[in-house]
Scaffold this motif. Structure first.
Motif, PDB file in Angstrom:
ATOM      1  N   GLY A 102       0.744  -1.211   0.088  1.00 42.26           N
ATOM      2  CA  GLY A 102       0.053  -0.048  -0.074  1.00 42.26           C
ATOM      3  C   GLY A 102       0.737   1.173   0.025  1.00 42.26           C
ATOM      4  N   MET A 103       2.156   1.144  -0.661  1.00 42.80           N
ATOM      5  CA  MET A 103       2.953   2.272  -0.327  1.00 42.80           C
ATOM      6  C   MET A 103       3.490   2.410  -1.800  1.00 42.80           C
ATOM      7  SD  MET A 103       3.380   3.230   2.862  1.00 42.80           S
ATOM      8  CE  MET A 103       2.963   2.828   4.386  1.00 42.80           C
ATOM      9  N   TYR A 104       4.141   3.749  -2.080  1.00 44.46           N
ATOM     10  CA  TYR A 104       4.633   4.153  -3.430  1.00 44.46           C
ATOM     11  C   TYR A 104       6.149   3.718  -3.171  1.00 44.46           C
ATOM     12  CZ  TYR A 104       0.845   7.089  -4.761  1.00 44.46           C
ATOM     13  OH  TYR A 104      -0.717   7.387  -4.956  1.00 44.46           O
ATOM     14  N   PRO A 105       6.965   3.655  -4.271  1.00 44.90           N
ATOM     15  CA  PRO A 105       8.031   2.957  -4.285  1.00 44.90           C
ATOM     16  C   PRO A 105       9.207   3.828  -3.354  1.00 44.90           C
ATOM     17  CG  PRO A 105       7.306   2.717  -6.503  1.00 44.90           C
ATOM     18  CD  PRO A 105       6.124   3.560  -5.663  1.00 44.90           C
ATOM     19  N   PRO A 123      -5.064  -1.125   1.901  1.00 42.02           N
ATOM     20  CA  PRO A 123      -6.060  -0.588   2.895  1.00 42.02           C
ATOM     21  C   PRO A 123      -7.471  -1.184   2.571  1.00 42.02           C
ATOM     22  CG  PRO A 123      -5.133   0.841   1.536  1.00 42.02           C
ATOM     23  CD  PRO A 123      -4.320  -0.009   1.316  1.00 42.02           C
ATOM     24  N   THR A 124      -7.944  -1.326   1.396  1.00 37.95           N
ATOM     25  CA  THR A 124      -9.180  -1.976   0.925  1.00 37.95           C
ATOM     26  C   THR A 124      -9.375  -3.313   1.376  1.00 37.95           C
ATOM     27  OG1 THR A 124      -9.066  -0.529  -1.119  1.00 37.95           O
ATOM     28  CG2 THR A 124     -10.767  -2.077  -1.139  1.00 37.95           C
ATOM     29  N   VAL A 125      -8.353  -4.323   1.220  1.00 39.65           N
ATOM     30  CA  VAL A 125      -8.455  -5.438   1.531  1.00 39.65           C
ATOM     31  C   VAL A 125      -8.664  -5.598   3.201  1.00 39.65           C
ATOM     32  CG1 VAL A 125      -7.149  -7.856   1.962  1.00 39.65           C
ATOM     33  CG2 VAL A 125      -7.143  -6.676  -0.183  1.00 39.65           C
ATOM     34  N   LYS A 153       0.195   4.090   8.307  1.00 39.44           N
ATOM     35  CA  LYS A 153      -0.256   5.052   7.696  1.00 39.44           C
ATOM     36  C   LYS A 153       0.187   4.719   5.993  1.00 39.44           C
ATOM     37  CE  LYS A 153      -0.734  10.229   6.818  1.00 39.44           C
ATOM     38  NZ  LYS A 153       0.013  11.556   7.333  1.00 39.44           N
ATOM     39  N   PHE A 154      -0.948   4.257   5.335  1.00 40.20           N
ATOM     40  CA  PHE A 154      -0.442   3.845   4.217  1.00 40.20           C
ATOM     41  C   PHE A 154      -0.671   4.945   2.794  1.00 40.20           C
ATOM     42  CE2 PHE A 154      -2.521   0.069   5.978  1.00 40.20           C
ATOM     43  CZ  PHE A 154      -1.884  -0.633   5.692  1.00 40.20           C
ATOM     44  N   ASP A 155      -0.048   4.929   1.999  1.00 42.76           N
ATOM     45  CA  ASP A 155      -0.216   5.897   0.771  1.00 42.76           C
ATOM     46  C   ASP A 155      -1.286   5.739   0.076  1.00 42.76           C
ATOM     47  OD1 ASP A 155       2.404   6.892   1.263  1.00 42.76           O
ATOM     48  OD2 ASP A 155       3.401   5.560   0.083  1.00 42.76           O
TER      49      ASP A 155
END
Length: 389
Positions: free
Chosen positions: A76-79, A370-372, A383-385
């Motif tokens: 759930g994070m950007y690179p 985060p959706t799952v 804290k997800f992106d």
């Protein structure tokens, strides 16, 4: 509406009463684009799309390369936050181009589930392999993702000795066939249809094992067809400013006498290694943006805004379908590639009794974790992106 019993159980979980684990099947299909789904006969996937929560405009993140996007799907994070900028990278500490990147800086969804008492199995989802003494899943197996039947049977066989609450897997045959024959070739259509049959077999097996569960199907990016040879030359631009440069592949040692280092991706990253190169960085950007066969050019700030400032100092990609590969000088030679903005369309779909049938207008890969967790009724302090859809 959710079935009443499942809704009550999920409400109780949200209140902190861990009285159930909702099982999870987490499937990623490498390089499956919406155009291939539309062309192929994939009744099982299309049924899930029609009956579940499907994303109308599902998109990959930057860059559309497999290793960073598999990492984004799982974290759930950007690179720039999970630390995997591309399929390989320049390691200035080791002074070489480093491949087989596995040192994620972010927690994976498998680790979050394990902390909740889940026993997780990863079959070929390679970013869940143990790394540096850290266990990212309860068990990791690597039967190979190129043959869907072999992969499916390996998962089924794993249940003979252990019972798992979550299964993560990658089907890779579409990616392999697409690179050789093109994304919408007859061979790739056949590969997609075989994946669909095996995914259905796996689903039906887990239905007997688990009863009701959540299924998530996504792809990391799509694929474009290279069919035009380009005469564009980044070498000529760099030589215009008397800059020394080298292209690097994994294992190559970084020369100490160059001004620019480049990596061989369709979205070509350029690292400005010296003051001499940095002083003409703006001129290089102008030259790239002025070339008719260059479609996309990003500077460092733009890459940061896209979530991957680690990718390079400058990057560019050619107009869709164009490549500098000498293979395209051979008549009838066509192949598939990804890594540019044109491969952003992806697949994201959620299916199960806890999922209301709906169409989500848009979502990125970074939203999957985060959706799952929302559907599973699991809260996290991370804290997800991405955001839950």
């Amino acid at each position: 509406m959710l079935p009443i019993i499942i809704r009550l159980l999920l409400i109780l979980r949200y209140k902190g009463m861990k009285i159930m684990k909702v099982p999870l099947l987490f499937v990623t299909i490498d390089a499956l684009g919406p155009d291939l789904v539309q062309k192929a006969d994939m009744p099982f996937l299309k049924q899930m799309i029609s009956q579940g929560a499907s994303v109308k405009n599902a998109t990959s993140c930057f860059p559309t390369l497999t290793t960073p996007m598999m990492s984004t799907i799982l974290t759930g994070m950007y690179p720039q936050n999970h630390g995997i900028p591309a399929n390989y990278r320049l390691s200035f500490e080791k002074k070489e181009a480093e491949g087989t990147l596995r040192n994620l800086k972010s927690t994976t969804i498998s680790e979050i589930l394990m902390s909740q008492g889940y026993k997780t199995l990863s079959a070929q989802h390679f970013m869940l392999a143990d790394y540096d003494g850290k266990k990212r899943c309860s068990r990791y197996i690597e039967p190979g993702g190129e043959d869907p039947q072999v992969l499916t049977q390996a998962i089924i066989k794993a249940f003979e000795t252990e019972k798992y609450d979550a299964v993560f897997t990658i089907y890779q045959s579409v990616d392999n066939t697409g690179h050789s024959h093109g994304p919408l070739s007859d061979a790739n259509v056949k590969a997609a249809e075989e994946i669909d049959r095996n995914m259905k077999e796996l689903y039906e097996f887990l239905k007997k094992e688990w009863g009701e569960f959540l299924t998530v199907v996504s792809s990391d990016h799509s694929m474009s067809r290279a069919d035009k040879h380009s005469n564009f030359s980044i070498e000529k631009i760099l030589e215009r400013y008397s800059l020394k440069y080298e292209f690097y592949q994994p294992g190559d040692k970084i020369s100490q006498s160059i001004d620019c280092a480049l990596l061989n991706f369709p979205m070509v990253p350029i690292f400005l290694m010296t003051d001499k190169a940095r002083n003409v960085g703006e001129d290089i950007l102008k030259d790239l943006r002025a070339d008719k066969e260059v479609e996309v050019v990003y500077d460092k700030k733009q890459m940061k805004d896209l979530g991957n400032e680690l990718y390079g100092d400058i990057c560019y990609s050619l107009v869709k379908g164009y490549s500098t590969s000498k293979l395209l000088l051979i008549p009838f030679a066509k192949f598939g590639y990804h890594g540019t903005v044109h491969e952003k369309p992806a697949i994201i779909n959620y299916f199960g009794p806890m999922v209301c049938k709906k169409q989500i207008e848009s979502s990125e890969l970074v939203d999957i974790v985060p959706t799952v967790l929302k559907y599973l009724g699991i809260s996290s302090k991370i804290k997800f992106d991405g955001t839950a859809k």
